[in-house]
Design a protein around this motif. Sequence first.
Motif, PDB file in Angstrom:
ATOM      1  N   ILE A 146       0.857  -1.297  -0.298  1.00 57.08           N
ATOM      2  CA  ILE A 146       0.028  -0.061   0.011  1.00 57.08           C
ATOM      3  C   ILE A 146       0.725   1.231   0.108  1.00 57.08           C
ATOM      4  CG2 ILE A 146      -1.825   1.381   1.270  1.00 57.08           C
ATOM      5  CD1 ILE A 146      -2.949  -1.107  -0.302  1.00 57.08           C
ATOM      6  N   GLY A 147       1.714   1.223   0.898  1.00 58.14           N
ATOM      7  CA  GLY A 147       2.717   2.482   0.969  1.00 58.14           C
ATOM      8  C   GLY A 147       3.906   2.205   1.845  1.00 58.14           C
ATOM      9  N   PHE A 148       4.155   3.481   2.548  1.00 55.73           N
ATOM     10  CA  PHE A 148       5.570   3.263   3.557  1.00 55.73           C
ATOM     11  C   PHE A 148       5.478   4.426   4.540  1.00 55.73           C
ATOM     12  CE2 PHE A 148      10.013   3.702   4.850  1.00 55.73           C
ATOM     13  CZ  PHE A 148      10.374   2.450   4.963  1.00 55.73           C
ATOM     14  N   VAL A 149       5.458   3.991   5.681  1.00 52.79           N
ATOM     15  CA  VAL A 149       5.452   5.239   6.703  1.00 52.79           C
ATOM     16  C   VAL A 149       6.674   5.294   7.600  1.00 52.79           C
ATOM     17  CG1 VAL A 149       4.516   3.324   8.280  1.00 52.79           C
ATOM     18  CG2 VAL A 149       4.098   5.879   8.498  1.00 52.79           C
ATOM     19  N   GLN A 150       7.494   6.458   7.653  1.00 53.56           N
ATOM     20  CA  GLN A 150       8.607   6.526   8.419  1.00 53.56           C
ATOM     21  C   GLN A 150       8.239   6.393   9.830  1.00 53.56           C
ATOM     22  OE1 GLN A 150      11.604   7.352   6.879  1.00 53.56           O
ATOM     23  NE2 GLN A 150      10.782   7.745   4.860  1.00 53.56           N
ATOM     24  N   ARG A 151       9.548   5.808  10.598  1.00 55.41           N
ATOM     25  CA  ARG A 151       9.219   5.527  11.899  1.00 55.41           C
ATOM     26  C   ARG A 151       9.027   6.915  12.538  1.00 55.41           C
ATOM     27  NH1 ARG A 151      12.284   1.820  15.077  1.00 55.41           N
ATOM     28  NH2 ARG A 151      12.784   2.484  17.234  1.00 55.41           N
ATOM     29  N   ARG A 152       9.942   7.863  12.578  1.00 61.17           N
ATOM     30  CA  ARG A 152       9.851   9.092  13.225  1.00 61.17           C
ATOM     31  C   ARG A 152       8.142   9.625  13.148  1.00 61.17           C
ATOM     32  NH1 ARG A 152      13.341  12.904  15.622  1.00 61.17           N
ATOM     33  NH2 ARG A 152      12.491  14.894  15.744  1.00 61.17           N
TER      34      ARG A 152
END
Length: 768
Positions: A654-660
């Motif tokens: 679906i997508g990518f999300v940053q840890r921060r």
Amino acid sequence: MAEAEGISSATPTEEINGAGNLMDFLDEPFPDVGTYEDFHTIDWLREKSRDTDRHRKITCKSKESIWEFIKSLLDAWSGWLVMLLIGLLSGTLAGVIDLAVDWMTDLKEGVCLSALWYSHEQCCWTSNETTFADRDKCPQWQKWAELMTGYTEGAGVYVLNYFLYVLWALFFSFLAVSLVRVFAPYACGSGIPEIKRILRGFIIRGYLGKWTLLIKTVTLVLAVSSGLSLGKEGPLVHVACCCGNLFCSLFSKYSKNEGKRREVLSAAAAAGVSVAFGAPIGGVLFSLEEVSYYFPLKTLWRSFFAALVAAFTLRSINPFGNNRLVLFYVEYHTPWYMAELVPFILLGVFGGLWGTLFIRCNIAWCRRRKTTRLGKYPVLEVIVVTGITAVLAFPNPYTRRSTSELISELFNDCGALESSQLCDYINNPNMTRPVDDIPDRPAGPGVYSALWQLALALVFKIVITIFTFGMKIPSGLFIPSMAVGAIAGRIVGIAVEQMAFHHHDWIIFKNWCRPGADCVTPGLYAMVGAAACLGGVTRMTVSLVVIMFELTGGLEYIVPLMAAAVTSKWVADAFGKEGIYEAHIQLNGYPYLDQDEFTHRTLATDVMRPRRNEPPLAVLTQDSTTVEDVETLIKDTDYNGFPVVVSRESERLIGFVQRRDLILAIKSARQKQDGVVSNSVVYFTEDAPQIPASNPQPLKLRRILNLSPFTVTDHTPMETVVDIFRKLGLRQCLVTRSGRLLGIITKKDVLRHMAHMMNQDPESIMFN
């Protein structure tokens, strides 16, 4: 929860672009979302997309009212204003540094009684009792021994002056290293290797801060004045970039976008070289060729403007009193001849060999410093090297003076008014030529004495510079490298000059060097040698030639400079492709994708993680993960981000999300939104999942999801992947097959794979 739900009114166009959604999310009161951790790499694509969205919004609002239109104009001109401020401040600081170094260098030998703040030269300018023969002597200037004892000559006077020279040098260097160690550890070194990494997207917090700027400026004066074999030109680039970062914080356009900030820093680097060498055009080319990663056309123009303002500011201060921007500006009046290309190319060979020797020895010494107990005693190391330098430098007049003054004397042509030992030629009493057309003459005893002293100075500079560069004080490499080349070049130039005079009937001299003619200019050989050695160490070519011909004020000597620069690069590249800055980047473990071709036949599937026998890839699902699951995943891993899939069974990306961004969004939701608890479902879809009414309220985080992460297939050649990482500045890319997520490739994985393919230690890559 109202705020989380309130951010769902995006248009379909915005929903397609994940980075565009991030801009909308940043308008909400979630501080620091979209920022980066220390020692991490920025996402160039995201930063570019954020700036595009910001510009689109400003353009749309500018049509609503006159005030919004004025604000859009101010936003458009803010870049030029920042360039103006950078040029003014960096030029002013460079002028202050030049004046302070001039005064403190002379302070080691004596003091001006009429005005304590005058240097030796300034003191004797104001004297009416100075004679032409002894232009550097005047009653107002007294050496320390003369001031203390009243005597000007004798063994005791020499020993006392010697002792005080060493004492002042130790005091200056101790003060410099102490200030750096206590207040600004990042103020040490040249700064150019770190600037190169920062401009390529690496985050080093505090490296361009206010304290670093202040301490670097003060300690640079102290370090150069101590007489160590280092220069101020390289650190001036760091100082100028600190100025750029300072003014970026005044404008949200640059302070909130790391990509735009780096455009300003590229221009600041150009301004730094402009004031270091008095070469605005060379500064722009240096920034383009040597340090910058992203250099669009508008940055080229703004770099030129910043370099121009900085040069104009320094020229207004006139720190050297010669109406020039540098101490060693020269003009030659004799043309060069084709036969001289042979010694020029030989000087290029020497520069390449010197560059190779210096890089290998200096890196070996710096590695030893990092891996042994030597690195635990930086103050002691600086004191010892300073003591050795001062003790060995004082007896030789060519090493006692500042390196810039030495280069200036070596570059100079011998006119009728020169009193240097290098100009002690035997004159023909019947000579009636103009001052600027003095014929070649036989060398006198002063020239031969100077040659021996220069030979000793050459050996001294070659050895001591290896141990000086890299210590915990500000230390530039441009001037020491130029000094080595200038000494070698002057020696070669005098040798060719005397051969042409005594053997003008040889076939190589017969066609262009008649008896009584001004054939050879030794100062030109010094300049060519300086360019060759600097090119051998840094691998600069185009910008180096432009900087050197801007120093001479003429275009006639471009061909000799080009021949020497290209030869030195070819020779040095034959022993290793990396210059001194790239070598220090690798030594410090910064992630750096060099420009060498990747020719190995491997595929993305060979590099991606997870590999066989490794745990499965850490992912988030689009609508079935709880807040507690996310927090546990963050706690148990140290990854920079997580792919988001439809479900663990399908693995459809679906997508990518940053840890921060995850951490900050959940923290903000817990503080500001009622009903968000550990059992709350986190969903990244447009519509909330169907959950029982008794369950806690869900948390929508679609706005921090990048819906268009960069992906490659598992059969993509690594040659292509490496090229993509280089040109797009990616932090990571996802590996898929028919839309199904297989793994991830990070910049660290690419670097490890490249090191493995070159039979190097893959674990030498330290940061993400």
